[in-house]
Design a protein around this motif. Structure first.
Motif, short mmCIF file in Angstrom:
data_model
loop_
_atom_site.label_atom_id
_atom_site.label_comp_id
_atom_site.label_asym_id
_atom_site.label_seq_id
_atom_site.Cartn_x
_atom_site.Cartn_y
_atom_site.Cartn_z
N ALA A 272 0.83 -1.21 0.00
CA ALA A 272 0.00 0.00 0.00
C ALA A 272 0.87 1.26 0.00
N ILE A 273 1.92 1.26 0.80
CA ILE A 273 2.80 2.41 0.86
C ILE A 273 3.55 2.57 -0.46
N SER A 274 4.06 1.47 -0.99
CA SER A 274 4.83 1.53 -2.24
C SER A 274 3.98 2.05 -3.40
N LYS A 275 2.73 1.58 -3.48
CA LYS A 275 1.86 2.04 -4.56
C LYS A 275 1.46 3.50 -4.38
N THR A 276 1.34 3.92 -3.13
CA THR A 276 1.06 5.34 -2.87
C THR A 276 2.25 6.19 -3.31
N ILE A 277 3.45 5.73 -3.00
CA ILE A 277 4.65 6.45 -3.42
C ILE A 277 4.72 6.55 -4.94
N THR A 278 4.46 5.43 -5.61
CA THR A 278 4.48 5.42 -7.08
C THR A 278 3.49 6.43 -7.65
N GLN A 279 2.29 6.50 -7.06
CA GLN A 279 1.29 7.45 -7.53
C GLN A 279 1.73 8.89 -7.30
N LEU A 280 2.31 9.16 -6.16
CA LEU A 280 2.78 10.52 -5.87
C LEU A 280 3.92 10.91 -6.80
N GLU A 281 4.79 9.98 -7.11
CA GLU A 281 5.87 10.28 -8.06
C GLU A 281 5.32 10.56 -9.44
N ARG A 282 4.22 9.91 -9.79
CA ARG A 282 3.56 10.20 -11.06
C ARG A 282 3.00 11.62 -11.07
N VAL A 283 2.43 12.02 -9.93
CA VAL A 283 1.91 13.38 -9.81
C VAL A 283 3.03 14.39 -10.00
N VAL A 284 4.15 14.17 -9.34
CA VAL A 284 5.29 15.08 -9.45
C VAL A 284 5.76 15.18 -10.90
N LYS A 285 5.89 14.04 -11.55
CA LYS A 285 6.36 14.02 -12.93
C LYS A 285 5.40 14.75 -13.87
N ASN A 286 4.12 14.44 -13.75
CA ASN A 286 3.14 14.99 -14.70
C ASN A 286 2.83 16.46 -14.46
N LEU A 287 2.87 16.89 -13.21
CA LEU A 287 2.56 18.29 -12.93
C LEU A 287 3.78 19.20 -13.02
N SER A 288 4.96 18.62 -12.97
CA SER A 288 6.18 19.44 -13.03
C SER A 288 6.59 19.77 -14.46
N ASN A 289 6.28 18.87 -15.38
CA ASN A 289 6.72 19.05 -16.76
C ASN A 289 5.75 19.91 -17.55
N GLU A 290 6.30 20.84 -18.31
CA GLU A 290 5.48 21.65 -19.20
C GLU A 290 4.82 20.74 -20.22
N GLY A 291 3.50 20.81 -20.28
CA GLY A 291 2.80 19.94 -21.22
C GLY A 291 2.66 18.52 -20.75
N GLY A 292 2.93 18.27 -19.44
CA GLY A 292 2.79 16.93 -18.90
C GLY A 292 1.34 16.47 -18.95
N ALA A 293 1.14 15.18 -19.11
CA ALA A 293 -0.21 14.63 -19.24
C ALA A 293 -0.95 14.75 -17.91
N ILE A 294 -2.11 15.40 -17.93
CA ILE A 294 -2.95 15.54 -16.74
C ILE A 294 -4.30 14.92 -17.06
N TYR A 295 -4.49 13.70 -16.58
CA TYR A 295 -5.72 12.97 -16.86
C TYR A 295 -6.62 12.96 -15.62
N ASP A 296 -7.87 12.60 -15.84
CA ASP A 296 -8.79 12.43 -14.71
C ASP A 296 -8.26 11.37 -13.75
N THR A 297 -7.62 10.34 -14.31
CA THR A 297 -7.13 9.25 -13.46
C THR A 297 -6.02 9.71 -12.52
#
Length: 330
Positions: free
Chosen positions: A210-235
């Motif tokens: 549960a912790i590892s998958k939460t970390i993976t999701q948060l890292e996805r947030v950082v990647k997608n919201l930090s990059n210009e033009g990063g993919a921002i989906y409903d998911t």
């Protein structure tokens, strides 16, 4: 983590056995590969070790993928909404028992039955045209059609390549010491400790995932919201909220660590800080706030993950459910 985790877990979770069969339509043609290697002038050793991996249904593989996707949807749902009840050394995704939060059990069972029904309907539709696809694939292989025929499921056996079996949910196994009243107390205590240690490891595997998958999701947030033009989906937003809830549920059901509970709250309020993806798209401030919160939370969760036995505020062991609520749910 002290032994109060046993009572916590017994109240919070049930164990749901589940097995899933998915044939992915891949097969290996050894004789065809040996012939190809021979024609290419390869030596005998290379010829003997050659294998030709092919899509078993050739041009009809796309139809098979429809079936595969339907059964993969079940697998995805299981890994998203349940946790492994197994020892860490056996692997996180070992088939078999899964932990389900008691409060979520009716919804999980209903959703799985719905997904299974849809998968079976997809398979039935696929089977209607299977004989034609089967024959076309064999004929397309020319001289090697016979070898492919030996490896392809027939119209009678293709259905057995897919399936899902969901067993009756069971309580978390809590040792009944009254059964050991006739043996020396020291031996009974040793048995109880071994049982508790095994259960502790199984629950740590679930908590760790549960912790590892939460970390993976948060890292996805950082990647997608930090990059210009990063993919921002409903998911991106939906999954962030989901893993915050899962983290809190697991924490409440095992060791009730107040720090972990606070981190789950931060994820919901500071990372998932918008109502919809458009707010992230239209606000650099919202994005930067979410990225900062996610980055900080990842660091904190990694510390929790690396110190699995530390609990700051374990809940008092309560009355263990031995029927009642669980029996009503199943």
């Amino acid at each position: 983590m002290d032994n109060s985790f046993i009572g916590n877990a017994a109240n919070a979770f049930v164990i749901m056995p589940i097995t899933l069969r998915i044939w992915r339509g891949k097969t290996t043609l050894k004789r065809a590969a040996e012939k190809a290697a021979q024609l290419a002038g390869a030596d005998g050793h290379v010829q003997d070790s050659s294998r030709l991996n092919v899509d078993a249904l050739g041009s009809a593989q796309s139809e098979l993928k429809t079936v595969i996707r339907a059964y993969d949807a079940i697998r995805t749902y299981v890994y998203r909404n349940t946790l492994p009840f197994t020892l860490a050394e056996e692997g996180e995704h070992k088939r078999g028992d899964r932990l389900v939060f008691v409060g979520a059990l009716p919804e999980v069972l209903s959703d799985l039955q719905d997904l299974e029904s849809k998968a079976c309907a997809t398979l039935d539709t696929f089977r209607d045209g299977y004989v034609e696809m089967y024959n076309a694939s064999i004929n397309s292989m020319g001289d090697w059609g016979g070898e492919l025929k030996d490896r392809l499921p027939t119209a009678d056996t293709i259905a057995g390549k897919y399936g899902v079996r969901i067993g009756n949910p069971q309580p978390v196994p809590v040792m009944d010491m009254e059964k050991y009243a006739s043996i020396p107390a020291a031996l009974a205590n040793q048995i109880a400790e071994r049982n508790a240690e095994t259960l502790r490891k199984q629950l740590e595997t679930a908590r760790g995932e549960a912790i590892s998958k939460t970390i993976t999701q948060l890292e996805r947030v950082v990647k997608n919201l930090s990059n210009e033009g990063g993919a921002i989906y409903d998911t991106l937003l939906r999954d962030t909220k989901h893993w915050a809830d899962m983290l809190q549920t697991v924490n409440a059901g095992i060791d009730c660590d107040t720090n972990t509970d606070e981190l789950a709250r931060i994820i919901r309020e500071k990372v998932a800080n918008v109502e919809n993806k458009e707010e992230w798209k239209n606000s650099d401030t919202k994005k930067s706030e979410a990225v900062r919160a996610a980055t900080s939370t990842v660091k904190s969760l990694k510390k929790v993950l690396n110190n699995p036995n530390k609990s700051t505020s374990p809940r008092k062991q309560g009355e263990i459910i031995n029927g009642g609520m669980i029996a009503d749910l199943i």
